[in-house]
Design a protein around this motif. Structure first.
Motif, mmCIF file in Angstrom:
data_model
loop_
_atom_site.group_PDB
_atom_site.id
_atom_site.type_symbol
_atom_site.label_atom_id
_atom_site.label_comp_id
_atom_site.label_asym_id
_atom_site.label_seq_id
_atom_site.Cartn_x
_atom_site.Cartn_y
_atom_site.Cartn_z
ATOM 1 N N HIS A 1 49.942 42.709 -49.782
ATOM 2 C CA HIS A 1 49.541 42.714 -51.212
ATOM 3 C C HIS A 1 50.246 43.510 -52.180
ATOM 4 O O HIS A 1 51.091 43.226 -53.188
ATOM 5 C CB HIS A 1 48.153 42.706 -51.760
ATOM 6 C CG HIS A 1 47.959 42.983 -53.217
ATOM 7 N ND1 HIS A 1 47.676 41.652 -53.905
ATOM 8 C CD2 HIS A 1 47.468 43.890 -54.013
ATOM 9 C CE1 HIS A 1 47.422 41.862 -55.062
ATOM 10 N NE2 HIS A 1 47.281 43.345 -55.195
ATOM 11 N N ARG A 2 50.760 44.647 -51.606
ATOM 12 C CA ARG A 2 51.480 45.651 -52.535
ATOM 13 C C ARG A 2 53.040 45.176 -52.482
ATOM 14 O O ARG A 2 53.643 45.314 -53.595
ATOM 15 C CB ARG A 2 51.405 47.146 -51.864
ATOM 16 C CG ARG A 2 50.193 47.688 -52.426
ATOM 17 C CD ARG A 2 50.060 49.257 -51.639
ATOM 18 N NE ARG A 2 48.762 49.755 -51.920
ATOM 19 C CZ ARG A 2 48.111 50.645 -51.155
ATOM 20 N NH1 ARG A 2 48.723 50.881 -50.024
ATOM 21 N NH2 ARG A 2 46.958 51.238 -51.409
ATOM 22 N N HIS A 3 53.625 44.685 -51.461
ATOM 23 C CA HIS A 3 54.795 43.979 -51.202
ATOM 24 C C HIS A 3 55.294 43.076 -52.233
ATOM 25 O O HIS A 3 55.957 43.068 -52.846
ATOM 26 C CB HIS A 3 55.122 43.720 -49.827
ATOM 27 C CG HIS A 3 56.506 43.115 -49.827
ATOM 28 N ND1 HIS A 3 57.491 43.804 -49.594
ATOM 29 C CD2 HIS A 3 56.645 41.831 -49.522
ATOM 30 C CE1 HIS A 3 58.457 42.874 -49.507
ATOM 31 N NE2 HIS A 3 57.881 41.635 -49.185
ATOM 32 N N ARG A 4 54.016 41.984 -52.290
ATOM 33 C CA ARG A 4 54.156 40.889 -53.022
ATOM 34 C C ARG A 4 54.127 41.387 -54.364
ATOM 35 O O ARG A 4 54.903 40.925 -55.260
ATOM 36 C CB ARG A 4 52.989 39.955 -52.946
ATOM 37 C CG ARG A 4 53.026 39.390 -51.590
ATOM 38 C CD ARG A 4 51.926 38.630 -51.026
ATOM 39 N NE ARG A 4 51.792 37.338 -52.019
ATOM 40 C CZ ARG A 4 52.372 35.996 -51.608
ATOM 41 N NH1 ARG A 4 53.095 36.000 -50.281
ATOM 42 N NH2 ARG A 4 52.050 35.022 -52.344
ATOM 43 N N GLU A 5 53.432 42.336 -54.989
ATOM 44 C CA GLU A 5 53.327 42.952 -56.379
ATOM 45 C C GLU A 5 54.530 43.608 -56.621
ATOM 46 O O GLU A 5 55.050 43.420 -57.685
ATOM 47 C CB GLU A 5 52.170 43.905 -56.462
ATOM 48 C CG GLU A 5 50.875 43.252 -56.854
ATOM 49 C CD GLU A 5 49.589 44.070 -57.128
ATOM 50 O OE1 GLU A 5 49.934 45.364 -56.619
ATOM 51 O OE2 GLU A 5 48.954 43.730 -57.868
ATOM 52 N N GLY A 6 55.045 44.271 -55.492
ATOM 53 C CA GLY A 6 56.491 44.841 -55.879
ATOM 54 C C GLY A 6 57.557 44.105 -56.165
ATOM 55 O O GLY A 6 58.264 44.014 -56.859
ATOM 56 N N ARG A 7 57.490 42.913 -55.472
ATOM 57 C CA ARG A 7 58.686 41.901 -55.558
ATOM 58 C C ARG A 7 58.356 41.227 -56.864
ATOM 59 O O ARG A 7 59.322 40.871 -57.618
ATOM 60 C CB ARG A 7 58.369 40.865 -54.435
ATOM 61 C CG ARG A 7 59.635 39.991 -54.318
ATOM 62 C CD ARG A 7 59.378 39.092 -53.062
ATOM 63 N NE ARG A 7 58.106 37.794 -53.408
ATOM 64 C CZ ARG A 7 57.402 37.582 -52.431
ATOM 65 N NH1 ARG A 7 57.587 37.783 -51.305
ATOM 66 N NH2 ARG A 7 56.525 36.788 -52.833
ATOM 67 N N GLN A 8 57.162 41.061 -57.460
ATOM 68 C CA GLN A 8 56.841 40.603 -58.850
ATOM 69 C C GLN A 8 57.293 41.246 -59.869
ATOM 70 O O GLN A 8 58.162 40.978 -60.733
ATOM 71 C CB GLN A 8 55.448 39.977 -58.969
ATOM 72 C CG GLN A 8 54.990 38.968 -58.115
ATOM 73 C CD GLN A 8 53.676 38.604 -58.287
ATOM 74 O OE1 GLN A 8 52.719 39.681 -59.097
ATOM 75 N NE2 GLN A 8 53.134 37.530 -57.855
ATOM 76 N N CYS B 1 54.694 34.154 -63.168
ATOM 77 C CA CYS B 1 54.211 33.416 -62.017
ATOM 78 C C CYS B 1 53.320 34.280 -61.026
ATOM 79 O O CYS B 1 53.965 35.431 -60.544
ATOM 80 C CB CYS B 1 55.626 32.875 -61.341
ATOM 81 S SG CYS B 1 55.381 31.530 -59.795
ATOM 82 N N ARG B 2 52.364 33.885 -60.528
ATOM 83 C CA ARG B 2 51.838 34.510 -59.596
ATOM 84 C C ARG B 2 52.361 34.813 -58.132
ATOM 85 O O ARG B 2 52.070 35.828 -57.542
ATOM 86 C CB ARG B 2 50.318 33.754 -59.269
ATOM 87 C CG ARG B 2 49.455 34.379 -58.422
ATOM 88 C CD ARG B 2 48.214 33.538 -58.310
ATOM 89 N NE ARG B 2 47.185 33.942 -59.443
ATOM 90 C CZ ARG B 2 46.068 33.330 -59.440
ATOM 91 N NH1 ARG B 2 45.464 32.534 -58.540
ATOM 92 N NH2 ARG B 2 45.323 33.641 -60.593
ATOM 93 N N GLU B 3 53.245 33.890 -57.776
ATOM 94 C CA GLU B 3 54.078 33.907 -56.452
ATOM 95 C C GLU B 3 55.342 34.973 -56.686
ATOM 96 O O GLU B 3 55.319 35.613 -55.945
ATOM 97 C CB GLU B 3 54.369 32.601 -56.053
ATOM 98 C CG GLU B 3 55.268 32.575 -54.882
ATOM 99 C CD GLU B 3 54.645 33.322 -53.790
ATOM 100 O OE1 GLU B 3 55.480 33.520 -52.665
ATOM 101 O OE2 GLU B 3 53.386 33.560 -53.746
ATOM 102 N N CYS B 4 56.187 34.366 -57.528
ATOM 103 C CA CYS B 4 57.520 35.142 -57.497
ATOM 104 C C CYS B 4 57.491 36.175 -58.573
ATOM 105 O O CYS B 4 58.615 36.927 -58.484
ATOM 106 C CB CYS B 4 58.401 33.854 -57.784
ATOM 107 S SG CYS B 4 58.511 33.094 -59.310
ATOM 108 N N GLY B 5 56.737 36.330 -59.745
ATOM 109 C CA GLY B 5 56.706 36.966 -60.737
ATOM 110 C C GLY B 5 57.695 36.799 -61.823
ATOM 111 O O GLY B 5 57.825 37.432 -62.795
ATOM 112 N N ASN B 6 58.426 35.616 -61.701
ATOM 113 C CA ASN B 6 59.181 35.117 -62.699
ATOM 114 C C ASN B 6 58.464 34.771 -63.989
ATOM 115 O O ASN B 6 57.398 34.250 -63.868
ATOM 116 C CB ASN B 6 60.299 34.050 -62.492
ATOM 117 C CG ASN B 6 61.266 34.678 -61.392
ATOM 118 O OD1 ASN B 6 61.608 35.750 -61.311
ATOM 119 N ND2 ASN B 6 61.589 33.415 -60.404
ATOM 120 N N THR B 7 59.014 34.746 -65.294
ATOM 121 C CA THR B 7 58.246 34.447 -66.270
ATOM 122 C C THR B 7 58.688 32.976 -66.648
ATOM 123 O O THR B 7 59.927 32.594 -66.205
ATOM 124 C CB THR B 7 58.766 35.255 -67.769
ATOM 125 O OG1 THR B 7 60.138 35.273 -67.718
ATOM 126 C CG2 THR B 7 58.419 36.797 -67.588
#
Length: 92
Positions: A77-84, A11-17
């Motif tokens: 952006h880095r924070h969101r990528e890290g969360r993903q 998922c582009r938002e939460c990073g879950n598969t």
């Protein structure tokens, strides 16, 4: 063009598969899709406001404000990528 579906995606938002049932699906659910678009639209509106203020008005401090906003975008952006990444590893 449904060959290979459902496909496992992140998922582009939460990073879950999740299992995509459409070839163009990039979000795991409607809430993630809305959250991502809301975030993007809000950031885009602020960017346009700062760009216009800088380019048209050449107001004092406007380039500094624009640069600061760009720095915020990079941090966010880095924070969101890290969360993903954490979500994909099962940490969050």
């Amino acid at each position: 063009m449904t060959a290979g579906l459902p496909a496992r995606r992140r998922c582009r938002e939460c990073g879950n598969t999740f299992l995509a049932i459409r070839h163009d699906q990039v979000f795991c659910n409607p809430a993630c899709r809305r959250a991502w678009h809301t975030w993007r639209e809000g950031r885009g509106a602020r960017a346009v406001e700062l760009l216009v203020r800088w380019r048209c008005g050449r107001q004092r401090g406007s380039l500094t404000a624009l640069s600061g906003f760009a720095d915020e975008l990079v941090r966010d952006h880095r924070h969101r990528e890290g969360r993903q990444d954490a979500a994909s590893r099962g940490e969050g």
